[in-house]
Scaffold this active site. Sequence first.
Site, PDB file in Angstrom:
ATOM      1  N   TYR A 146      36.182  39.854  83.467  1.00  0.00           N
ATOM      2  CA  TYR A 146      37.114  39.461  84.471  1.00  0.00           C
ATOM      3  C   TYR A 146      38.325  38.794  83.979  1.00  0.00           C
ATOM      4  O   TYR A 146      39.357  38.880  84.638  1.00  0.00           O
ATOM      5  CB  TYR A 146      36.251  38.561  85.262  1.00  0.00           C
ATOM      6  CG  TYR A 146      35.569  39.382  86.311  1.00  0.00           C
ATOM      7  CD1 TYR A 146      34.320  40.071  85.948  1.00  0.00           C
ATOM      8  CD2 TYR A 146      35.631  38.831  87.759  1.00  0.00           C
ATOM      9  CE1 TYR A 146      33.645  40.683  87.133  1.00  0.00           C
ATOM     10  CE2 TYR A 146      34.897  39.381  88.896  1.00  0.00           C
ATOM     11  CZ  TYR A 146      33.948  40.362  88.362  1.00  0.00           C
ATOM     12  OH  TYR A 146      33.153  40.841  89.439  1.00  0.00           O
ATOM     13  N   LYS A 196      22.829  43.366  77.202  1.00  0.00           N
ATOM     14  CA  LYS A 196      22.715  44.889  76.730  1.00  0.00           C
ATOM     15  C   LYS A 196      23.102  44.979  75.560  1.00  0.00           C
ATOM     16  O   LYS A 196      24.142  45.555  74.915  1.00  0.00           O
ATOM     17  CB  LYS A 196      23.787  45.333  77.621  1.00  0.00           C
ATOM     18  CG  LYS A 196      23.988  46.958  77.623  1.00  0.00           C
ATOM     19  CD  LYS A 196      22.849  47.491  78.295  1.00  0.00           C
ATOM     20  CE  LYS A 196      23.192  49.250  78.077  1.00  0.00           C
ATOM     21  NZ  LYS A 196      21.931  49.952  78.563  1.00  0.00           N
ATOM     22  N   ASP A 228      20.134  47.053  82.411  1.00  0.00           N
ATOM     23  CA  ASP A 228      19.569  48.381  83.330  1.00  0.00           C
ATOM     24  C   ASP A 228      18.284  48.269  83.793  1.00  0.00           C
ATOM     25  O   ASP A 228      17.874  48.596  84.935  1.00  0.00           O
ATOM     26  CB  ASP A 228      20.085  49.561  82.615  1.00  0.00           C
ATOM     27  CG  ASP A 228      19.740  49.637  81.085  1.00  0.00           C
ATOM     28  OD1 ASP A 228      19.213  48.538  80.541  1.00  0.00           O
ATOM     29  OD2 ASP A 228      19.738  50.857  80.626  1.00  0.00           O
ATOM     30  N   ASP A 252      27.716  39.964  88.826  1.00  0.00           N
ATOM     31  CA  ASP A 252      28.124  40.488  90.062  1.00  0.00           C
ATOM     32  C   ASP A 252      27.638  41.655  90.593  1.00  0.00           C
ATOM     33  O   ASP A 252      27.283  41.596  91.823  1.00  0.00           O
ATOM     34  CB  ASP A 252      29.781  41.035  89.634  1.00  0.00           C
ATOM     35  CG  ASP A 252      30.572  41.533  90.932  1.00  0.00           C
ATOM     36  OD1 ASP A 252      30.254  40.714  92.018  1.00  0.00           O
ATOM     37  OD2 ASP A 252      31.125  42.696  90.869  1.00  0.00           O
ATOM     38  N   ASP A 256      24.581  41.642  94.097  1.00  0.00           N
ATOM     39  CA  ASP A 256      24.821  42.153  95.066  1.00  0.00           C
ATOM     40  C   ASP A 256      23.503  43.162  95.323  1.00  0.00           C
ATOM     41  O   ASP A 256      22.904  43.370  96.508  1.00  0.00           O
ATOM     42  CB  ASP A 256      26.185  43.284  94.979  1.00  0.00           C
ATOM     43  CG  ASP A 256      27.135  42.821  95.569  1.00  0.00           C
ATOM     44  OD1 ASP A 256      27.461  41.686  95.478  1.00  0.00           O
ATOM     45  OD2 ASP A 256      27.918  43.635  96.289  1.00  0.00           O
TER      46      ASP A 256
END
Length: 365
Positions: A146, A196, A228, A252, A256
């Site tokens: 970001y 990750k 993941d 983020d 969601d």
Amino acid sequence: MPKYKIALLDGDGIGPEIMAEAVKVLDLVAERNDLEFELVHGSFGASAYFEHGHAFPDATKALCDEADAILKGPIGLSHEESKKIPIDMQPERGALLPLRRRYNTFANIRPVFLPKELAHFSPLKPEIIGDGIDFIIIRELVGGLYFGKKETGINADGKRYVSEALEYDEDQIANIAKVAFETAQKRKKVLHNIHKSNVLKSSVLWNEVMSEVGANYPDVQVVPILVDAAATYLCLNPGQFDVMVMENMFGDILSDQCGGILGSLGLMPSACLGPEKAYYEPSHGSAPDIAGQRIANPYSMIGSVAMMLEMSFNMEKEARNVWQAMQSVFGQGFSTPDLSKPGKNVKMISTDGFGDLVVEELAKL
Ligand code: IPM
Ligand code: MG
């Protein structure tokens, strides 16, 4: 009488409607605790751009600078409408990220909470939900992709290209790690560290710093999980999580997904904490498709008020009361059209109807 100034940034779409309900709650809390909340509205988001030519106008910055806390509604427009605003002035890049950067609100706390009685909101099967869902996502909010270096242009082959960097330094990681460990210490003492590191160097450093900071919290068990895999486990067995910590972009996306697990992003309030200032916001967007219809549930906005009462004003009891009031309105079968389909067990009410009932329940506590 203590007096606190709160900047109210209504935002776009359903923002003003759900903010109005949050204000009712703040009014009652002030009245019965002998304190004054000075509530001042500031323009922010796409509406601010159209009115003042800037998505985060100077007057709003000044208001936020002097406020004791900031309550922010959702921002943004539909994909098509967004195109009417220059890319850098679109509310996400022109207002929200600058707000986060201005107050270095690095710690984003997103409770993922659905008591057993409300389990019917979730698309997951009852046997998966068990006793309900109750964990917290801690998302780093001012680093990573970001805020990393960005470059676009034409490369040596004459092709358009883009490059965006995922940047962290060790202090940024240590800061969010401390928040995560302290939160885990106050709960079940299990911290899921989402990364990750099989691909990203940023995750290798992230994990290194997590273990260094973790050495100061020997009572907290750290469980590393690849991002993941975490996405899968969130659906298969969300009950294994209590506190999860992750970098900005992972947070983020997974937060969601958590909205999906609860049944709606409308059930996800959040707190964004910096060293000196905090702001509070629903985790969802401005839902322009249902704006103005009085059908959006104000839970995420009122929940953000509860988080503000607890975290900015140390009013833990009132914060608990606000949560309880909302659960009890749902518990009586009331709901809004954005969350529930009409059915014999649903007493359908409007945005303001829901806010009024929450205030009524709150008054009893
Ligand atoms: C969120 C939102 C924002 C984000 C958008 C509106 C820029 O999706 O708070 O999760 O990506 O951080
Ligand atoms: Mg998001």
